[in-house]
Design an enzyme around this catalytic site. Structure first.
Site: not given
Length: 592
Positions: A28, A51, A115-116, A413, A445, A472, A474, A478
């Site tokens: 808005d 965003e 607001h916000h 990254g 994925d 794969n 997951g 990591e």
């Protein structure tokens, strides 16, 4: 005297510097000046699902087109949601303009509880402060008389710094009017530099080249960020010496060039490449970005006395610094200063034949096999977008055809980047090249899950990228670092076959493809629907969760014995033995 609103002035200026698409999310406090987009001939709006995705899309657009990616958010909730995408552009020097629709000046003056906001006397500029360290300049607009010059200033800074800038537009101010004649004077986008320093730097580089016997060149990511790809190509051609690229520098200069050797990541390189690079008595780096993920975990060793760095704003010749230069004009001046006949006659290094992976006979899709198929699938003019992690490291094995544009967020990254960036990249590709080439995403994925909504935006926009999703099970990258079998590295199982119908794809049955094995994958790549897409194509392919690109395993194993033992103990696939390292790592960095 004819007048236009300040909002329209801003969009006209942005369009003048080559931007044809605006991304973002309506709110808005920006709605009224969004209307002005439609008043600018040739400028269009593509809305995003959130965003953050808008920032990523703007990033992808900028990397392909070489002009700022522009997106719009609203006060507070919108601008804060985009900050991670802005930080990525800051990290990797991507041209970006973030336009924030702010509350009206009266609301701000009176600290109204709009607001916000937060608190009983809210400071409406509080969110402005949050982005100060993630931008190079900001137009904090308040006075309509000064606003046009401020808009021009930050657009110029976006080009000079090749990074994010902000325009904070109070909603009421956007409706005030300025002279249309202000648009007649183009914004000066020429880089700033000290010509005397540039002359000295060019002379120092020329002298070093003349004294060397075996020079070589390393092309990296920041060449493209600062618009110097043509000059880098001209330098490589005129020198006619062996040249290498970093991960992020792939495709900046055509890899079909006769003196291209390959990706140099020190000991984490294909056999022979490390030796060829280290044999040089003078390595010239262009746009160097020596992050861990762009250097094989710091395995690329460059000796100060044998290195010339041509950075965006300075040149370092064997340790001596020449400040206040600019990479694009400096490279042009260097090419002009070099003799017309090459100073050196150096044969292209003869590399050993490709290694044979120990899982070559597998019927299922393996990482060692996968990227050989992509190399055959890519065509000249393609835009290739890959997610950081397995895909980013795997793509280094691929030799690109001519005029391939390559996008990856190799330094910052942030997983999920690549999917939303593909939206912007494909739109930019169409604006630059029409129907020539394709935009191809390779992601995992786990990464896709972060920004999966933007697949819907692609379908709505009628664009036709090819999305390859590695299922794969997951977060494999990591798992390789820690917690190979822990539940925190699992993701929500997803039925990708439902994704296209969910977003109202016009032909979902023909456009979703599932590859369970190598035979399936080869057939999909050969199909006309995928090879010559008429609408968005989604290809899901299955790999084992402990399989990965050898370069990623090598980079982690090079951290030390503890890391290498962990990878072996947990059962990660080691297709070449010793995690692909040519020799024992000499890394002295203490990782833990």
């Amino acid at each position: 005297m004819a007048k236009i609103t300040l909002g329209r002035y801003m969009w006209e200026r942005i369009h003048q510097v080559g931007v044809d698409t605006i991304f973002g999310v309506p709110g808005d406090f920006n709605l009224q000046f969004l209307d002005s987009i439609y008043q600018v001939d040739g400028l269009k709006w593509v809305g995003n699902q959130n965003e953050l995705n808008g920032a990523y899309a703007a990033d992808g657009y900028a990397r392909v087109k070489g002009v700022p990616g522009v997106f719009v958010t609203t006060h507070g909730v919108g601008e804060l949601s985009a900050l991670n995408g802005v930080a990525g552009a800051m990290s990797e020097r991507v041209k970006m303009i973030h336009i924030v629709g702010q509350t009206t000046r009266a609301m701000q003056k009176n600290n109204m509880m709009i607001h916000h906001s937060f608190g009983d006397k809210p400071d409406h500029q509080q969110y402005n402060h949050a982005s100060r360290g993630l931008r190079f300049a900001a137009a904090e607009l308040w006075d309509v008389e000064k606003a046009p010059a401020e808009i021009d200033r930050v657009i110029r800074e976006c080009f000079l710094q090749s990074g994010p800038v902000y325009i904070f537009m109070p909603l009421d101010l956007s409706a005030e009017e300025v002279s249309v004649d202000l648009l007649k004077t183009p914004i000066d986008l020429a880089p700033e530099f000290d010509s005397a320093v540039q002359e000295k730097a060019v002379a120092a580089i020329s002298d070093a080249l003349a004294a060397s016997k075996h020079p070589s060149v390393l092309v990296d990511a920041l060449v493209k960020s600062f618009g110097a790809a043509v000059e880098a190509r001209d330098l490589v051609t005129k020198l006619n010496v062996p040249w290498f690229s970093a991960n992020g520098g792939k495709g900046v200069v055509d890899e079909t060039h006769e003196m291209y050797v390959g990706v140099d990541n020190g000991s984490i390189s294909h056999p022979g490449i490390n030796a060829a690079a280290r044999a040089s008595d003078l390595m010239i780096t262009l746009g160097y970005l020596p992050a861990d993920t762009n250097s094989g975990g710091f395995q690329r060793k460059l000796e100060v006395e044998k290195t010339i760095h041509i950075h965006p704003f300075e040149v370092v010749v064997k340790g001596e610094t020449y400040s206040n230069t600019a990479i694009k004009p400096l490279l042009a001046a260097l090419v002009k200063a070099l003799p017309s006949t090459p100073l050196h006659s150096i044969a292209l290094p003869q590399l050993p034949p490709p290694r044979q992976p120990n899982d070559a006979d597998a019927k299922h899709i393996t990482q060692s096999w996968l990227y050989t198929q992509f190399e055959k699938f890519f065509k000249p003019g393609d835009v290739v977008v890959v997610e950081v992690g397995t895909s980013c490291f795997g793509i280094c094995d691929v030799k690109f055809p001519a005029n391939t544009r390559f996008l990856t967020q190799c330094y910052y990254g942030s997983i999920g980047y690549a999917t939303a960036a593909t939206l912007g990249a494909e739109i930019a590709r169409r604006e630059v090249a029409g129907e020539q080439g394709r935009t191809i995403l390779i992601t995992g994925d786990g990464s896709l899950a972060m920004t999966i909504q933007e697949v819907g935006t692609m379908i709505k926009a009628g664009i036709k990228p090819i999305l390859f999703v590695n299922n794969n099970d997951g977060y494999t990258v990591e798992r390789m670092i820690w917690g190979a079998q822990e539940s925190y590295n699992d993701i929500v199982p997803t039925a990708y076959s439902h994704l296209l119908p969910l977003f109202k794809h016009p032909s979902p049955e023909k456009s979703f493809h599932l590859a369970r094995n190598k035979k399936d994958f080869e057939a999909i790549l050969a199909s006309k629907d995928v090879a010559e897409p008429q609408s968005l194509q989604l290809v899901e392919f299955l790999t084992e969760k402990l399989d990965t690109s050898w370069r990623l395993g090598g980079a982690l194993a090079a951290r030390g014995k503890q890391s290498a033992d962990y990878l072996t103990r947990e059962g990660f696939v080691d297709v070449y033995g010793n995690w692909g390292l040519e020799n024992e790592s000499t890394n002295t960095l203490k990782w833990s």
